[in-house]
Design an enzyme around this catalytic site. Structure first.
Site, PDB file in Angstrom:
ATOM      1  N   PRO A  91       0.816  -1.223   0.000  1.00 56.39           N
ATOM      2  CG  PRO A  91      -0.697  -1.518   1.746  1.00 56.39           C
ATOM      3  CD  PRO A  91       0.573  -2.053   1.199  1.00 56.39           C
ATOM      4  CD  GLU A 118      -0.225  -7.440  10.023  1.00 52.16           C
ATOM      5  OE1 GLU A 118      -1.274  -8.104  10.023  1.00 52.16           O
ATOM      6  OE2 GLU A 118      -0.197  -6.209   9.780  1.00 52.16           O
ATOM      7  NE  ARG A 160      -5.012  -2.886 -22.276  1.00 56.31           N
ATOM      8  CZ  ARG A 160      -4.854  -1.651 -22.748  1.00 56.31           C
ATOM      9  NH1 ARG A 160      -3.938  -0.856 -22.253  1.00 56.31           N
ATOM     10  NH2 ARG A 160      -5.605  -1.213 -23.743  1.00 56.31           N
ATOM     11  CG  ASP A 175      -4.451   2.198 -23.574  1.00 55.36           C
ATOM     12  OD1 ASP A 175      -5.458   1.754 -24.153  1.00 55.36           O
ATOM     13  OD2 ASP A 175      -3.608   1.495 -23.021  1.00 55.36           O
TER      14      ASP A 175
HETATM   15  N1  LIG Z   1      -2.225  -1.113  -3.149  1.00 53.21           N
HETATM   16  C1  LIG Z   1      -2.273  -2.102  -2.160  1.00 53.21           C
HETATM   17  C2  LIG Z   1      -1.358  -3.142  -1.922  1.00 53.21           C
HETATM   18  C3  LIG Z   1      -1.839  -3.827  -0.852  1.00 53.21           C
HETATM   19  C4  LIG Z   1      -1.219  -4.974  -0.155  1.00 53.21           C
HETATM   20  C5  LIG Z   1      -0.088  -5.613  -0.658  1.00 53.21           C
HETATM   21  C6  LIG Z   1       0.503  -6.668   0.025  1.00 53.21           C
HETATM   22  C7  LIG Z   1      -0.045  -7.092   1.246  1.00 53.21           C
HETATM   23  C8  LIG Z   1       0.290  -8.089   2.189  1.00 53.21           C
HETATM   24  C9  LIG Z   1      -0.639  -8.018   3.194  1.00 53.21           C
HETATM   25  N2  LIG Z   1      -1.514  -7.031   2.918  1.00 53.21           N
HETATM   26  C10 LIG Z   1      -1.176  -6.447   1.743  1.00 53.21           C
HETATM   27  C11 LIG Z   1      -1.773  -5.381   1.040  1.00 53.21           C
HETATM   28  N3  LIG Z   1      -2.978  -3.259  -0.454  1.00 53.21           N
HETATM   29  N4  LIG Z   1      -3.245  -2.210  -1.259  1.00 53.21           N
END
Ligand SMILES: Nc1cc(-c2ccc3cc[nH]c3c2)n[nH]1
Length: 249
Positions: A91, A118, A160, A175
């Protein structure tokens, strides 16, 4: 392009056998290899996680299985020092955009490290970065339960763009988000037969056969939708246009 994915949920990547990516694999345009992380454990329980140092909720993915898995991926490459670009969904990563998709599509070899729990012990990423390019990528400002879904998003957006993967009819050249096409931003509304459906008629202009008017109408519609949904994109495009013509905002 070669794509390797290391995961504890290979079944999550089953969609990579379907549709556009599946066809590209069948044609030999994409070489996708899945690696089950638990194959790189050595205890009876095939343990891939442990409690976090410093306390806190949840579990952390252990470094040893990941480092063995990534070593195996690299060792199975074409040799002569070739390494993949390691893509780590998170994230807090670099926002995944069409521009980043274009950059990744230019790479000969991508490896994906979708985490669960986690996350992966940070030292795995640091150790990998000593041997290969690593890019941490966010597919959006929301939190998933793991990175596999992000891998599907990234692989589809990248695949793509590969030459010959999309038929001419579906070319990505137009696009909306392709660099240089910001002016079109998002797609305008689309219609097909019947011309009258539940009393809703297709906009007259689309039946006019006047291609100039149709193209203008579509741009206006796309711009109006983008302005409503993504004023940030419109502002960015305006700045880019002003800069391009060396105009001051
Ligand atoms: N853009 C985004 C990536 C993730 C993500 C990526 C890897 C893991 C591992 C455990 N929770 C996760 C969440 N959430 N939102």
């Amino acid at each position: 392009m070669r794509i390797d994915v290391v995961t504890i949920f290979p079944e999550y990547l089953a969609p990579l056998d379907l549709s556009l990516v599946g066809k590209a694999r069948a044609r030999g345009q994409l070489d996708v290899r899945l690696h089950e992380l638990r194959e790189f454990t050595h205890d009876i329980h095939r343990t891939v996680d442990d409690t976090p140092y410093g306390g806190g909720p949840g579990m952390v993915m252990k470094p040893e299985p990941w480092s063995e898995a990534l070593d195996t991926v690299v060792a199975s490459g074409p040799g002569e020092g070739a390494v993949p670009t390691l893509v780590v969904p998170t994230p807090s990563g670099r926002p995944f955009t069409q521009e980043l998709a274009q950059q990744l599509a230019a790479e000969p070899w991508l490896a994906f490290a979708p985490a669960r729990y986690e996350g992966i012990d940070r030292r795995v990423i640091e150790d990998a970065a000593d041997r290969m390019p690593v890019v941490e990528v966010s597919i959006g400002d929301y939190v998933l339960a793991g990175g596999e879904v992000a891998v599907l998003v990234i692989v589809e957006a990248v695949a793509r763009l590969l030459p010959g993967v999309l038929g001419n009819a579906e070319s990505h050249q137009d696009d909306s988000f392709a660099p240089g096409r910001m002016a079109d931003l998002l797609e305008g509304p689309v219609y097909t037969k019947p011309a009258d459906w539940r009393g809703r008629e297709v906009p007259e202009v689309l039946l006019s056969g006047h291609h100039g008017k149709i193209a203008r109408w579509r741009r206006e519609q796309a711009f109006a939708r983008t302005l409503a949904h993504r004023p940030d994109l419109v502002a960015r495009w305006r700045r880019e246009e002003m800069d391009k013509h060396d105009l001051k905002a």
